[in-house]
Scaffold this motif. Structure first.
Motif, PDB file in Angstrom:
ATOM      1  N   ALA A 107       0.845  -1.207   0.000  1.00 14.32           N
ATOM      2  CA  ALA A 107       0.000   0.000   0.000  1.00 14.32           C
ATOM      3  C   ALA A 107       0.879   1.255   0.000  1.00 14.32           C
ATOM      4  O   ALA A 107       0.585   2.225  -0.705  1.00 14.32           O
ATOM      5  CB  ALA A 107      -0.921  -0.006   1.219  1.00 14.32           C
ATOM      6  N   ILE A 108       1.959   1.238   0.769  1.00 14.08           N
ATOM      7  CA  ILE A 108       2.850   2.407   0.802  1.00 14.08           C
ATOM      8  C   ILE A 108       3.525   2.577  -0.563  1.00 14.08           C
ATOM      9  O   ILE A 108       3.605   3.695  -1.092  1.00 14.08           O
ATOM     10  CB  ILE A 108       3.901   2.274   1.926  1.00 14.08           C
ATOM     11  CG1 ILE A 108       3.226   2.318   3.293  1.00 14.08           C
ATOM     12  CG2 ILE A 108       4.954   3.383   1.821  1.00 14.08           C
ATOM     13  CD1 ILE A 108       4.158   2.085   4.484  1.00 14.08           C
ATOM     14  N   ALA A 109       3.977   1.467  -1.154  1.00 13.90           N
ATOM     15  CA  ALA A 109       4.625   1.555  -2.472  1.00 13.90           C
ATOM     16  C   ALA A 109       3.658   2.154  -3.497  1.00 13.90           C
ATOM     17  O   ALA A 109       4.042   3.003  -4.316  1.00 13.90           O
ATOM     18  CB  ALA A 109       5.084   0.167  -2.918  1.00 13.90           C
ATOM     19  N   ASN A 110       2.400   1.733  -3.454  1.00 13.25           N
ATOM     20  CA  ASN A 110       1.420   2.260  -4.408  1.00 13.25           C
ATOM     21  C   ASN A 110       1.153   3.747  -4.180  1.00 13.25           C
ATOM     22  O   ASN A 110       0.963   4.506  -5.134  1.00 13.25           O
ATOM     23  CB  ASN A 110       0.120   1.456  -4.326  1.00 13.25           C
ATOM     24  CG  ASN A 110       0.258   0.092  -4.996  1.00 13.25           C
ATOM     25  OD1 ASN A 110       1.111  -0.090  -5.880  1.00 13.25           O
ATOM     26  ND2 ASN A 110      -0.549  -0.868  -4.584  1.00 13.25           N
ATOM     27  N   VAL A 163      10.113  -3.182  -0.456  1.00 15.63           N
ATOM     28  CA  VAL A 163       8.968  -3.221  -1.377  1.00 15.63           C
ATOM     29  C   VAL A 163       8.800  -1.880  -2.088  1.00 15.63           C
ATOM     30  O   VAL A 163       8.538  -1.838  -3.297  1.00 15.63           O
ATOM     31  CB  VAL A 163       7.680  -3.662  -0.629  1.00 15.63           C
ATOM     32  CG1 VAL A 163       6.457  -3.524  -1.523  1.00 15.63           C
ATOM     33  CG2 VAL A 163       7.818  -5.103  -0.140  1.00 15.63           C
ATOM     34  N   VAL A 164       8.979  -0.777  -1.354  1.00 18.08           N
ATOM     35  CA  VAL A 164       8.856   0.537  -1.997  1.00 18.08           C
ATOM     36  C   VAL A 164       9.905   0.677  -3.101  1.00 18.08           C
ATOM     37  O   VAL A 164       9.609   1.137  -4.209  1.00 18.08           O
ATOM     38  CB  VAL A 164       8.989   1.682  -0.963  1.00 18.08           C
ATOM     39  CG1 VAL A 164       9.196   3.033  -1.646  1.00 18.08           C
ATOM     40  CG2 VAL A 164       7.748   1.734  -0.071  1.00 18.08           C
ATOM     41  N   MET A 165      11.146   0.234  -2.825  1.00 17.63           N
ATOM     42  CA  MET A 165      12.215   0.432  -3.791  1.00 17.63           C
ATOM     43  C   MET A 165      12.187  -0.582  -4.946  1.00 17.63           C
ATOM     44  O   MET A 165      12.977  -0.464  -5.886  1.00 17.63           O
ATOM     45  CB  MET A 165      13.580   0.433  -3.089  1.00 17.63           C
ATOM     46  CG  MET A 165      13.758   1.615  -2.134  1.00 17.63           C
ATOM     47  SD  MET A 165      13.137   3.224  -2.726  1.00 17.63           S
ATOM     48  CE  MET A 165      14.429   3.690  -3.887  1.00 17.63           C
ATOM     49  N   THR A 166      11.284  -1.565  -4.879  1.00 19.62           N
ATOM     50  CA  THR A 166      11.161  -2.492  -6.007  1.00 19.62           C
ATOM     51  C   THR A 166       9.793  -2.407  -6.679  1.00 19.62           C
ATOM     52  O   THR A 166       9.680  -2.699  -7.866  1.00 19.62           O
ATOM     53  CB  THR A 166      11.375  -3.964  -5.559  1.00 19.62           C
ATOM     54  OG1 THR A 166      10.520  -4.237  -4.443  1.00 19.62           O
ATOM     55  CG2 THR A 166      12.820  -4.213  -5.149  1.00 19.62           C
ATOM     56  N   ARG A 167       8.744  -1.993  -5.926  1.00 18.65           N
ATOM     57  CA  ARG A 167       7.394  -2.053  -6.477  1.00 18.65           C
ATOM     58  C   ARG A 167       6.770  -0.684  -6.755  1.00 18.65           C
ATOM     59  O   ARG A 167       5.788  -0.614  -7.502  1.00 18.65           O
ATOM     60  CB  ARG A 167       6.473  -2.860  -5.552  1.00 18.65           C
ATOM     61  CG  ARG A 167       6.971  -4.271  -5.296  1.00 18.65           C
ATOM     62  CD  ARG A 167       7.021  -5.104  -6.564  1.00 18.65           C
ATOM     63  NE  ARG A 167       5.692  -5.593  -6.917  1.00 18.65           N
ATOM     64  CZ  ARG A 167       5.354  -6.036  -8.141  1.00 18.65           C
ATOM     65  NH1 ARG A 167       6.248  -6.022  -9.108  1.00 18.65           N
ATOM     66  NH2 ARG A 167       4.152  -6.477  -8.387  1.00 18.65           N
ATOM     67  N   ALA A 168       7.248   0.387  -6.148  1.00 15.80           N
ATOM     68  CA  ALA A 168       6.774   1.715  -6.563  1.00 15.80           C
ATOM     69  C   ALA A 168       7.313   1.935  -7.973  1.00 15.80           C
ATOM     70  O   ALA A 168       8.358   1.380  -8.336  1.00 15.80           O
ATOM     71  CB  ALA A 168       7.292   2.788  -5.617  1.00 15.80           C
ATOM     72  N   SER A 169       6.626   2.727  -8.772  1.00 18.54           N
ATOM     73  CA  SER A 169       7.082   2.919 -10.150  1.00 18.54           C
ATOM     74  C   SER A 169       8.487   3.541 -10.145  1.00 18.54           C
ATOM     75  O   SER A 169       8.820   4.332  -9.253  1.00 18.54           O
ATOM     76  CB  SER A 169       6.119   3.816 -10.917  1.00 18.54           C
ATOM     77  OG  SER A 169       6.238   5.142 -10.469  1.00 18.54           O
ATOM     78  N   VAL A 170       9.283   3.149 -11.123  1.00 19.89           N
ATOM     79  CA  VAL A 170      10.675   3.610 -11.180  1.00 19.89           C
ATOM     80  C   VAL A 170      10.741   5.136 -11.197  1.00 19.89           C
ATOM     81  O   VAL A 170      11.555   5.754 -10.500  1.00 19.89           O
ATOM     82  CB  VAL A 170      11.386   3.019 -12.424  1.00 19.89           C
ATOM     83  CG1 VAL A 170      12.794   3.585 -12.564  1.00 19.89           C
ATOM     84  CG2 VAL A 170      11.434   1.498 -12.331  1.00 19.89           C
TER      85      VAL A 170
END
Ligand SMILES: [Zn+2]
Length: 294
Positions: free
Chosen positions: A227-230, A260-267
């Motif tokens: 959820a944070i990554a999104n 997760v943020v550094m792999t799943r949030a958009s680049v």
């Protein structure tokens, strides 16, 4: 230049005189509730304010009030910890203090404190997530707190982790992130599953691979992290500030969220993102309220 901050939580009230340039507390006082009626809260706050302002020049300075509850202007729409619904609090408080007051949600105040005097110092865009008893967030965009059409933007803890159903949340809805990851609800869920202790105990068991601890932990922390990554993808903050009692006592959660943020949030949204832990501890809301009040 000085500011006056007040923090009204579920267990106590605090007041402080804050130096605007540094966010430093020059005087502070606190009192636990024995009576949570609005009339008593006003008189407790009035006494705290006269105590901290003695010897400081604060004539005409408005007070910023961080409040644990849902607000609409001067009205407290809902404060479950105090048992208040639709209470006009700003008016009577302003009259008692003899100065203007500005009420802000406690998490917004904490995010502002961290932006101006803590972990996000120097930035104009932050996304702040606190995981303590509950799960909350605040969004600051270009130095402005996002409040939404009716003032309840940023209620990240009540985003859903399931399309339908799920565990009952304190807000009355089902399947909220807070119903799994908030300290109070997570501890309930642990007890129902035969796991004693605190969220930190759950983390220790889960990282040892114990069942059912690992299942609960992976579900709750996995959803929090995603959820944070999104949100990072949507908001493109300069700084992601992580805080709150549960988060700060569980290094494994911080690590999982960061990964997760550094792999799943958009680049594109995460490039240049800084992830920082809240620095002001229990004072972030008090400092932020004071700076917002001015
Ligand atoms: Zn909820």
């Amino acid at each position: 230049m000085l500011a006056l901050g007040i923090d009204i939580g579920g267990t106590n009230a605090r007041a402080a005189v804050v130096e605007v340039a540094t966010g430093r507390l020059l005087a502070s006082a606190k009192e636990a509730w024995t009576d949570r009626t609005p009339e008593n809260v006003v008189s407790v706050v009035q006494a705290l304010v006269s105590k901290v302002t003695a010897g400081h020049e604060l004539t005409g300075v408005a007070a910023g009030v961080g409040f644990a509850g849902m607000l609409r202007g001067d009205v407290v729409v809902n404060a479950p910890n105090l048992g208040w619904r639709d209470v006009d609090f700003g008016g009577p408080l302003s009259a008692a203090l003899g100065r203007r007051v500005r009420l802000v949600n406690d998490l917004s105040a904490a995010a502002w404190g961290e932006l101006k005097a803590g972990a996000a110092r120097g930035a104009s865009d932050s996304f702040t997530v606190f995981v303590g008893t509950g799960v909350g967030s605040a969004i600051i965009n270009d130095d402005v707190l996002l409040s939404g059409a009716t003032g309840v933007a940023g209620e990240f803890g009540h985003t859903k982790v399931l399309a339908d159903g799920g565990r009952l949340c304190g807000c009355g809805e089902h399947g909220c992130l807070e119903a799994y990851m908030g300290g109070a609800k997570l501890t309930e869920w642990m007890a129902e599953s035969g796991i004693a202790g605190t969220p930190a105990d759950l983390e220790r068991l889960a990282l040892e691979g114990a069942t059912p601890a690992k299942g609960l932990y992976d579900f709750a922390v996995g959803h929090l992290a995603l959820a944070i990554a999104n949100q990072v993808t949507v908001l493109n903050p300069a700084v992601l500030v992580l805080g709150g009692g549960v988060l700060l006592r569980c290094p494994g959660i911080i690590k999982r969220v960061t990964t997760v943020v550094m792999t799943r949030a958009s680049v594109t949204s995460r490039s240049g993102l800084r992830i920082a832990l809240a620095e002001l501890g229990d004072d972030s809301g008090l400092v932020g309220a004071a700076l917002l009040g001015r």
